[in-house]
Design an enzyme around this catalytic site. Structure first.
Site, PDB file in Angstrom:
ATOM      1  N   LYS A 115     -44.050  57.133  24.484  1.00  0.00           N
ATOM      2  CA  LYS A 115     -44.174  57.101  23.251  1.00  0.00           C
ATOM      3  C   LYS A 115     -44.366  58.579  22.506  1.00  0.00           C
ATOM      4  O   LYS A 115     -44.757  59.623  23.465  1.00  0.00           O
ATOM      5  CB  LYS A 115     -45.431  56.442  22.684  1.00  0.00           C
ATOM      6  CG  LYS A 115     -46.785  56.953  23.150  1.00  0.00           C
ATOM      7  CD  LYS A 115     -47.881  55.686  23.072  1.00  0.00           C
ATOM      8  CE  LYS A 115     -49.252  56.328  23.519  1.00  0.00           C
ATOM      9  NZ  LYS A 115     -49.953  55.147  23.448  1.00  0.00           N
ATOM     10  N   ARG A 120     -57.493  46.691  17.831  1.00  0.00           N
ATOM     11  CA  ARG A 120     -56.509  47.644  17.312  1.00  0.00           C
ATOM     12  C   ARG A 120     -55.264  46.749  17.246  1.00  0.00           C
ATOM     13  O   ARG A 120     -54.707  46.431  16.360  1.00  0.00           O
ATOM     14  CB  ARG A 120     -56.351  48.621  18.074  1.00  0.00           C
ATOM     15  CG  ARG A 120     -55.223  49.993  17.752  1.00  0.00           C
ATOM     16  CD  ARG A 120     -55.414  51.097  18.912  1.00  0.00           C
ATOM     17  NE  ARG A 120     -54.538  50.844  19.775  1.00  0.00           N
ATOM     18  CZ  ARG A 120     -54.303  51.632  20.827  1.00  0.00           C
ATOM     19  NH1 ARG A 120     -54.419  52.943  20.652  1.00  0.00           N
ATOM     20  NH2 ARG A 120     -53.270  51.412  21.853  1.00  0.00           N
ATOM     21  N   MET A 155     -50.697  80.266  10.378  1.00  0.00           N
ATOM     22  CA  MET A 155     -49.546  79.250  10.602  1.00  0.00           C
ATOM     23  C   MET A 155     -48.735  79.611  11.547  1.00  0.00           C
ATOM     24  O   MET A 155     -48.357  78.730  12.571  1.00  0.00           O
ATOM     25  CB  MET A 155     -48.887  78.846   9.284  1.00  0.00           C
ATOM     26  CG  MET A 155     -47.629  78.054   9.291  1.00  0.00           C
ATOM     27  SD  MET A 155     -46.784  77.850   7.878  1.00  0.00           S
ATOM     28  CE  MET A 155     -48.098  77.166   6.846  1.00  0.00           C
ATOM     29  N   TYR A 211     -57.218  86.084   8.175  1.00  0.00           N
ATOM     30  CA  TYR A 211     -57.568  85.481   7.080  1.00  0.00           C
ATOM     31  C   TYR A 211     -59.218  85.263   7.056  1.00  0.00           C
ATOM     32  O   TYR A 211     -59.893  84.900   7.907  1.00  0.00           O
ATOM     33  CB  TYR A 211     -57.019  84.068   7.066  1.00  0.00           C
ATOM     34  CG  TYR A 211     -55.545  84.129   6.640  1.00  0.00           C
ATOM     35  CD1 TYR A 211     -55.233  84.220   5.348  1.00  0.00           C
ATOM     36  CD2 TYR A 211     -54.786  83.479   7.290  1.00  0.00           C
ATOM     37  CE1 TYR A 211     -53.863  84.216   4.922  1.00  0.00           C
ATOM     38  CE2 TYR A 211     -53.210  83.564   7.098  1.00  0.00           C
ATOM     39  CZ  TYR A 211     -52.828  83.739   5.746  1.00  0.00           C
ATOM     40  OH  TYR A 211     -51.653  83.933   5.484  1.00  0.00           O
TER      41      TYR A 211
HETATM   42  C1  LIG Z   1     -50.680  55.375  24.976  1.00  0.00           C
HETATM   43  C2  LIG Z   1     -51.077  53.992  25.736  1.00  0.00           C
HETATM   44  C3  LIG Z   1     -50.882  53.802  26.823  1.00  0.00           C
HETATM   45  C4  LIG Z   1     -51.034  55.142  27.883  1.00  0.00           C
HETATM   46  O1  LIG Z   1     -52.316  55.757  27.603  1.00  0.00           O
HETATM   47  P1  LIG Z   1     -52.830  56.964  28.420  1.00  0.00           P
HETATM   48  O2  LIG Z   1     -53.902  57.173  28.168  1.00  0.00           O
HETATM   49  O3  LIG Z   1     -51.883  58.058  27.956  1.00  0.00           O
HETATM   50  O4  LIG Z   1     -52.486  56.815  30.059  1.00  0.00           O
HETATM   51  C5  LIG Z   1     -50.936  52.743  27.574  1.00  0.00           C
HETATM   52  N1  LIG Z   1     -50.961  51.613  27.011  1.00  0.00           N
HETATM   53  C6  LIG Z   1     -51.169  51.424  25.581  1.00  0.00           C
HETATM   54  C7  LIG Z   1     -51.063  50.314  24.902  1.00  0.00           C
HETATM   55  C8  LIG Z   1     -51.079  52.834  24.895  1.00  0.00           C
HETATM   56  O5  LIG Z   1     -51.085  52.652  23.468  1.00  0.00           O
END
Ligand SMILES: *Cc1c(COP(=O)(O)O)cnc(C)c1O
Length: 374
Positions: free
Chosen positions: A49, A148, A317, A269
């Site tokens: 992802k 979630r 930045m 800054y």
């Molecule tokens: C992001 C995610 C993972 C991977 O998690 P890591 O901690 O990066 O290994 C696995 N399962 C779900 C549902 C996730 O959202």
């Protein structure tokens, strides 16, 4: 080479790039192989992802595919659409965020597997399968205590009832996600595992998928049929207790100016840093727009030739100023590359100093660096 001869991905790779992000695909492949071995005979997926946590989903997917990976998880439908043509047809691509209303047909046609997160999504996918007259695959996710994503407990009886009728949805995995897997002392891990076991009894005969990176290191009871590591593939330490993975990312950033200032000089800054003595400074060409958080202001460091060079003043930045007084005079100049991430500076070091987790540092690494894949 002229700029217009480069393809778009390489357009920032012209000579003189101000930062170089080097991805070690061989190390990534070894990390996958190690995780796969740890969970065997369960399978290891790859979570890709957010463009594989900023590293590049297509390259990552191809690399782990060669190591035998056939299960890929993205968060969003659009990410799945992008990844689909990049991996062979026998690679399964799952969308963690679920089946958005209206996406059913295109998921079916494009061979994208939804993670079903509610009874409504289940029914939409079932209807689609009936209408198309073929079996459609899915993973079904359950909320085991994170609140979630996934079917909440009260929807489980509805699913059980639906399943008493013939369904054209083929359940590949029942899955859930660990909320505290980075803490092997947390009782929540065990509580969630117990809940998943109850679910497996309610819906017998299906493979389970549970462990993220932290879950892989929690041990065998958490591995089930398919583990879903993300961060560990990319070299992030899944928990404090575990042996670190092999680093995958290295970041070097160029010096764009140097100067020597007397004691009592303000830097950056807000003038929050005032030099205590005569100081040699260098300004490097990356800032918070390149994923180096502003919370690193006046803390943290970069390295050059193994020498620690503290960040002084605020992170801007597009630039950061460092104190290079520890180096021999003239050792560093315009174009010199300093190590922001590498053998001396782990993702965890940077994350700790920035007050965040390595996931956030990795996922935000900017688009202005020249990326090179080894
Ligand atoms: C992001 C995610 C993972 C991977 O998690 P890591 O901690 O990066 O290994 C696995 N399962 C779900 C549902 C996730 O959202």
């Amino acid at each position: 080479m002229r700029v217009d001869e480069l393809d778009v991905d390489e357009a920032n790779g012209v000579e003189g790039a101000s930062g170089y992000l080097t991805v070690d695909l061989a190390a990534l492949g070894r990390n996958y192989a190690r995780l796969a071995k740890m969970v065997a005979p369960a399978l290891a997926a790859a979570v890709v992802k957010a463009d594989a946590y900023g590293i590049g989903a297509e390259r990552v997917a191809k690399t782990v595919y060669e190591q035998g990976c056939r299960h890929f998880f993205v968060a969003q439908f659009v990410e799945a659409m992008k990844l689909r043509p990049a991996v062979p047809q026998d690679a399964r691509i799952f969308v963690l965020n679920g089946l958005q209303p209206g996406n059913e047909d295109i998921c079916a046609y494009e061979d994208i597997i939804p993670v079903i997160n509610s009874i409504e999504q289940w029914r939409n996918w079932s209807r689609t399968a009936r209408r198309l007259g073929r079996r459609l695959p899915a993973a079904v996710q359950f909320d085991t205590g994170m609140s979630r994503l996934g079917l909440p407990p009260e929807e489980r009886p509805l699913l059980a009832e639906d399943l008493t009728y013939r369904s054209d949805v083929e359940i590949l995995f029942l899955m859930s996600h660990l909320a505290s897997a980075d803490d092997d002392e947390s009782t929540q891990n065990w509580e969630q595992l117990e809940e998943l076991r109850r679910i497996a009894e309610e819906f017998p005969g299906h493979d389970l998928s549970f462990a993220n990176s932290g879950g892989v290191f929690l041990g065998n009871p958490y591995h089930s049929a398919l583990a879903r590591p993300g961060i560990a593939l990319y070299g992030g330490a899944p928990s404090n207790a575990t042996r670190p993975m092999e680093p995958v990312v290295r970041l070097d950033v160029a010096v764009v100016q140097t100067r020597t200032v007397p004691a009592g000089t303000k830097v950056g800054y807000g003038g929050i840093h005032v030099t205590a003595k005569q100081t040699r400074l260098a300004t490097i060409a990356a800032g918070y727009a390149d994923g180096l958080p502003r919370s690193l202001s006046d803390r943290g460091a970069v390295y050059f030739d193994g020498v620690r060079l503290p960040i002084v003043g605020r992170v801007s930045m597009d630039s950061i100023t460092i104190d290079v007084s520890a180096l021999p005079e003239g050792a560093i100049g315009i174009g010199s590359l300093v190590e922001v991430l590498g053998p001396n500076r782990t993702l965890e070091d940077v994350a700790r100093e920035a007050g965040t987790i390595c996931y956030e540092i990795l996922a935000n690494l900017g688009r202005r660096y020249h990326r090179q894949y080894r």
